[in-house]
Structure formats: C-alpha cells, structure tokens
Design a protein around this motif. Structure first.
Motif, PDB file in Angstrom:
ATOM      1  N   LEU A 104      -6.409 -58.360   0.477  1.00 39.81           N
ATOM      2  CA  LEU A 104      -5.146 -57.683   0.758  1.00 39.81           C
ATOM      3  C   LEU A 104      -5.204 -56.232   0.314  1.00 39.81           C
ATOM      4  N   GLY A 105      -4.374 -55.427   0.911  1.00 38.21           N
ATOM      5  CA  GLY A 105      -4.249 -54.037   0.488  1.00 38.21           C
ATOM      6  C   GLY A 105      -5.434 -53.191   0.924  1.00 38.21           C
ATOM      7  N   ASN A 106      -5.565 -52.028   0.290  1.00 41.60           N
ATOM      8  CA  ASN A 106      -6.684 -51.136   0.591  1.00 41.60           C
ATOM      9  C   ASN A 106      -7.164 -50.532  -0.718  1.00 41.60           C
ATOM     10  N   SER A 107      -7.781 -49.368  -0.641  1.00 44.48           N
ATOM     11  CA  SER A 107      -8.369 -48.777  -1.846  1.00 44.48           C
ATOM     12  C   SER A 107      -7.318 -48.267  -2.818  1.00 44.48           C
ATOM     13  N   ARG A 108      -6.101 -48.125  -2.396  1.00 47.77           N
ATOM     14  CA  ARG A 108      -5.039 -47.657  -3.287  1.00 47.77           C
ATOM     15  C   ARG A 108      -4.680 -48.754  -4.271  1.00 47.77           C
ATOM     16  N   GLU A 109      -4.462 -48.395  -5.515  1.00 45.14           N
ATOM     17  CA  GLU A 109      -4.157 -49.378  -6.546  1.00 45.14           C
ATOM     18  C   GLU A 109      -2.653 -49.478  -6.765  1.00 45.14           C
TER      19      GLU A 109
ATOM     20  N   SER B 187      -1.665 -44.413 -21.225  1.00 46.20           N
ATOM     21  CA  SER B 187      -1.061 -43.893 -19.991  1.00 46.20           C
ATOM     22  C   SER B 187      -0.910 -45.004 -18.953  1.00 46.20           C
ATOM     23  N   ILE B 188       0.233 -45.002 -18.272  1.00 46.44           N
ATOM     24  CA  ILE B 188       0.514 -45.992 -17.229  1.00 46.44           C
ATOM     25  C   ILE B 188       0.993 -45.248 -15.987  1.00 46.44           C
ATOM     26  N   SER B 189       0.345 -45.513 -14.860  1.00 48.99           N
ATOM     27  CA  SER B 189       0.763 -44.938 -13.581  1.00 48.99           C
ATOM     28  C   SER B 189       1.036 -46.078 -12.614  1.00 48.99           C
ATOM     29  N   LEU B 190       2.251 -46.137 -12.113  1.00 53.63           N
ATOM     30  CA  LEU B 190       2.657 -47.214 -11.200  1.00 53.63           C
ATOM     31  C   LEU B 190       2.930 -46.632  -9.824  1.00 53.63           C
ATOM     32  N   ASN B 191       2.316 -47.199  -8.785  1.00 54.39           N
ATOM     33  CA  ASN B 191       2.480 -46.716  -7.416  1.00 54.39           C
ATOM     34  C   ASN B 191       3.441 -47.639  -6.679  1.00 54.39           C
TER      35      ASN B 191
END
Length: 631
Positions: A37-42, A612-616
């Motif tokens: 599922l999904g692609n290279s984006r996290e 650090s936390i980055s949420l897309n």
C-alpha cells in the motif's frame, strides 16, 4: 473514547510487558497485499524511525478487528475513523517508534539468540500436541499475514528493544504493601446468608380505592401522567432517491455508464490452492516430496507425512491473481485444475503448489445489469440536479407561493405530520427524520424554516402548524393507568413494611428466619458465598442483597427492595480475606499496571519533547480517502 497517548501507552505497555507485542502483528488475519500500500511517502518520521503507509494500514485493520469483538462484524472502517480509531492508531505507532528510537539512542541491542528464543517460546508458534516450536506453523502464520521471515524477525527485534526501555521504567515502582493489604482485605472478604422473598400472598389483597384516593395520587404523581409536547407540521422534502425516480435516461447514457463501470461487473478468475511448505534449507526434502507426487503419491499424504503439515494448514483457500503472493502468482495461475508445481523457492521456504479447483472469470452483460446501471444513471442525474431543484423551491417560497404549491411545482415530497414528539422518528419513510424532528422543535407555531440541508445531502422546508404544550392528562382520561400505578405503589409499600417488620423481629426479638419462613409458608434461599461486587451471589437473589450483606452484623437481618421483589436477608457467615497477596495476585497486578502505565505515559511525553516528530496528514487522508486528519 479511543484517543490520546495515555490510552495507547496502556495498551502497548501491557503488550510489551507480557512479551506478546510481536505476535499481535500477525494474529489478526492480515493480507499480503497490504504490504504494497501507499508509495515512497511516509506517514510519519520519528527521529530516524519512520512509519510507512503499509505499516499504518496493518495496525489500523488490526484495531478494527479488535473493535468488531465489541461492536460486532458490521463495525467498518468509516465508523472506526469517525470514532477516532485511525488517529489513535497513528498516535500509537508514533509512541512505539519513540520507544524504539530511544532504545537505539541508548545503545540497546538485541542479539539474534534473544530474538530466536522469543520466537521459539511463543505459544502461538508451538505444536499443540508436543508443545515444541513448529517451524511449519510459524512460516504458515507469516505467510497468511503477508510477512517474510526477515521482516518479522526485525519487527521482533525492535519490540524487544522497546521492552527493555519500558521494563527499566517500571522496575523501580512497587505498590505499597499496606495499600495492597487494605484493598485485598476489603475486596476479598466473603459473606453468606439466607433470604426469603415476599410476594402477593404475604400481604392482604389490594382493593380498588375510591376515586378521591386515585385523584390525590394523580395530583401527587403528575409527572407519571403528563403527556409530552407534540407538534403538527408540513414538510416538503427533496431527496436524491425520490428525484431519481423522475429522471429519464437514454440507451446511449446507459451503455456509456456500463462501459465506465465495467470493472464492477467483472469477476476475476479464482483458484482453490493447496501447498506443501518446506523450510528454506530443506530443498532436498522438497525434491523428494515432488518425486513422490510424480510417482502417484496422494498430495495430502505427502504433506502430512513428509512435511509434517496438518490438513487445515495445507488448504490455503481461494485466491485471485491480485491476492496471491507475488512470488507464487505465475506458478499457481499457470497450473491446470488438479495440477501441482515443482518446488518453488520464496523467502518463506520451498513450496509445492496444487490447484484443486478453478472458478473462471465472468463478465455480466449489459442486459444482466441494465436495471442496476440505469438506476445509477438516474441517481447521478438526480445528484447533479438536486441543487437546481432546491434553488427553484426556494425561489417559489420567496415569491410567496405556499409550501404545498411550491412542493408540487418542483415535484418534492409533501408530508403532513401530526402529534410529533421531540426526538421521535417521523416514520412514513422520511429520510433523515431525526434531523428534521430537531428542526421542528427549534421553530415556534406558525414558523416556517429556511431551505435546510441534512448531513446526507437531502433538502427540506418544514412549517410548524400547531404546538400542543406538555400537560398533565385529565384524571378521567387516564383513570385506568392511575389505578394500575396506585396498586403497584401500594403493593411495594405494604411489602416493604412487612419486610421491615420481619427484619425487626429478627434483630430486636431474636426471631429466627427459619421460623418466619415456616410461618409464612415461604422457602429459604442461600445467597451463596458473595463478594462486595456481587460475585458468587445466587442467581435467584436480588442484586441488592450483596450490598445488604456487607451492611450487616453477623446474625442480623435487613429488608431489601430490588428489581426481583422485596426480600429479608440474614447474614450468617463472614470469611475474611487471606493475609497474603503474592506478586501474581490480581490486586497487585492491577496496582502495578496502573503505576507502570503512569510512568510510561509520562516518559512518552518526555520523549515527544526530546525527539523530532513529523506527521504527514496528507498521506493518512489519501490512504483512506477520508477527511480525518490525525492530530
């Protein structure tokens, strides 16, 4: 309900603490297709750790399956998102990654031997008969859930790293012994007694009173005989379903829609598949099994004897090309019905595949689905036109046309509603009736609403024509109901007085419950050895009896009024709780878990500030096509 880091920390802590978090990744019926599922984006990045769309999807579906145990099989993805389960899953994965990142920063490493021991000791991978690790069962579970062996092993390693962090946090916390003993003494005390239940035969027959008595009861209990406010209204309703019935469609439109939706009417080929699976280092064993099959040996016999597989594990079920493991897809779909393959190597080992049945692909013709396609075209037209029709209705009303006439001009449904109670379903097949009911009760008598839209997209205008206020119903209209209520109240009063008097005879005069039961010709029932929360209480006893037992001194009695009637209970025996509570006692475990959960929750808050936390959110929303951002 299911949101927040604290709630999640409780869940993950329990899983890690008891060493079962790894198997939780494979115990919920996952599919191999989820891995792509999904692609290279996290979905998110937590320090050097990341959460992929596939990882989120697996965890989310696992949580949905758990909720189905509570809400039933109809609980679906949309409901899960509305309840916040998607957000909770994202936050849970972030918390897990925080622990993994923290373990990595502290230089915590897990050896291959440690990982192997945890896998070998997991009961889910053991043979039920021998109790020993069953590699075939292990590989089968991984295969069924779309995991390769290396992928699962690395997941186990990460979980064990997190376990060391969490374990060190809780190691110093111990519930205070006096607190444990006090709670144990209170909770684990047992009491038992006997009781008699009073009935109609234990009081004098209740005669019908005079109307004067009933009228006074009616006046004193007006709330019991109060009719709620009701309203009459006229409703003009525009729905896509109703509007679709008025739409005309051409043959060309139907054909074009059929061609656009052709995928819906195509059923791909399915194949029933069986397999014999050998370990990655068992190529020679697989070759011997294949040779036996060529010699005419039965497939299932070879699987059970040479591969030591159970019949239920050999039979994999039906697959389409899209659902078959990619490494085996071509092999399986090139076999004839009844045919078997040469040994095929994948990351899971050596496979010999057999196709036992083939269901051919099928495409429904336009004639077969014409009605379905035609209705779809009509509905699409209705969805396109409902806004214009609603605007026309609004213009008519703005020009002074009556609601009835305006509805007729735009072909809206017109309903006359009478005696509508607040919160009541409007019936008559009216869509979104609860929303419309709410609007009716926002208006005053004589008011007409604006053109309104429901959450499902239907449009309506409603006019309140009459309001009948809430009022106590006249005695003459409800006399029978008043008489019934008075008699029930009188019966409860008389039984209560009788029970109080019997309890007083036991408490003040030393009477025995056995003698009272004989006097009343009633049976005596045992309460059972009961705890404060009602555990152990006899099924025939009022639930309120459990509480009464713990209010009494030994040998004393009390009257109890409950849902099962009126009783008199005597306390016979008190069994104090044991003095010792071992580390496995539920009270110790509960207190320990509570302390540990608080510590882990606070530590996760610290890590959130430190790492650090980055949420897309775009990836999350795109993955489920929902406007449900994770916060």
């Amino acid at each position: 309900m299911l949101s927040g880091i604290r709630t999640f920390s409780k869940s993950i802590f329990a899983k890690i603490l008891f060493g079962i978090i790894a198997i939780s990744f494979v115990a919920w019926g996952l599919k191999a297709s989820m891995l792509s599922l999904g692609n290279s984006r996290e979905v998110a990045e937590v320090g050097s750790q990341s959460i992929s769309p596939a990882e989120l999807d697996r965890a989310f579906k696992r949580n949905i399956d758990k909720m189905r145990r509570v809400f039933g099989p109809s609980f679906d993805q949309q409901q899960a998102i509305q309840m916040g389960l998607l957000n909770n899953t994202v936050q849970g994965l972030i918390s897990q990654k925080l622990l993994e990142e923290n373990a990595s920063d502290m230089g915590i490493g897990i050896s291959d031997e440690k990982v192997r021991d945890n896998i070998f000791n997991n009961k889910s991978f053991k043979d039920e008969t021998t109790g020993q690790f069953d590699r075939q069962k292990f590989l089968q579970i991984l295969y069924q859930n779309g995991y390769s062996e290396p992928e699962f092993i690395e997941g186990m390693r990460s979980d064990l790293m997190s376990q060391q962090v969490v374990g060190s946090l809780g190691a110093a916390s111990t519930p205070p012994s006096p607190l444990v003993k006090a709670i144990a003494a209170y909770r684990n005390e047992d009491r038992s007694g006997r009781f008699i239940t009073l009935g109609d035969d234990d009081i004098a027959p209740i005669e019908t009173p005079s109307d004067d008595v009933l009228k006074k009861f009616h006046d004193d209990h007006g709330a019991q005989f109060t009719a709620p406010e009701t309203r009459n209204a006229t409703l003009a309703l525009l729905t896509v379903d109703h509007l679709a019935q008025t739409m005309d469609v051409t043959d060309d439109e139907v054909l074009d829609a059929y061609n656009q939706r052709i995928g819906e009417f195509q059923t791909p080929e399915k194949r029933a598949v069986e397999q014999i699976l050998f370990a990655p280092n068992a190529k020679e064993s697989a070759a011997e099994a294949y040779k036996a099959l060529q010699g005419g040996e039965d497939f299932m016999k070879v699987a059970t004897k040479q591969a030591n597989m159970k019949e239920s594990v050999v039979k994999l079920g039906e697959f389409t090309k899209d659902t078959m493991l990619p490494d085996l897809r071509d092999t399986v779909f090139n076999l004839p019905e009844g045919g078997y393959s040469e040994p095929v190597e994948t990351a899971l080992g050596w496979h010999i595949m057999r196709v036992t049945a083939i269901t051919p692909a099928h495409e429904q013709s336009l004639d077969e689905v014409r009605e379905q396609v035609e209705n779809g075209v009509k509905r699409q037209k209705a969805e396109d036109q409902i806004f214009d029709v609603a605007a026309q209705l609004d213009d008519e009303l703005g020009a002074g046309t009556s609601l009835k006439d305006a509805a007729a001009k735009v072909n809206a449904q017109l309903f006359t509603l009478t005696d509508i109670k607040k919160g009541q379903d409007l019936e008559q097949g009216i869509a979104d009736s609860k929303e419309i009911n709410s609007k009716i009760y926002e208006l005053n008598e004589g008011d007409e609403s604006f053109l309104e839209e429901t959450q499902s997209g239907n449009r309506y205008v409603v006019s309140v024509t009459k309001v009948t206020p809430s009022a106590v119903q006249p005695f003459e209209d409800v006399r029978d109901a008043v008489e019934t209520a008075w008699k029930a109240d009188e019966k409860q009063r008389l039984l209560g007085e009788k029970a109080d008097a019997l309890a007083a005879r036991i408490n003040d005069q030393g009477a025995k419950i056995d003698a009272i039961a004989a006097e009343l010709d009633n049976s005596i029932d045992d309460t059972g050895m009961t705890k404060r929360d009602g555990r152990g209480l006899s099924a025939d006893a009022n639930p309120a009896i459990a509480g009464a037992l713990f209010d009494l001194a030994k040998g004393k009695a009390k009257s109890v009024i409950g849902e099962n009637g009126v009783s008199v209970v005597v306390l016979d025996d008190i069994k104090a709780a044991g003095d010792t509570t071992g580390k496995d006692d539920p009270i110790v475990s509960e207190l320990q878990d509570s302390l540990d959960q608080d510590i882990v929750s606070q530590y996760l808050d610290y890590l959130r500030d430190d790492i650090s936390i980055s949420l897309n959110n775009d990836v999350v929303n795109g993955l489920y096509a929902q406007n449900a951002p994770a916060n």
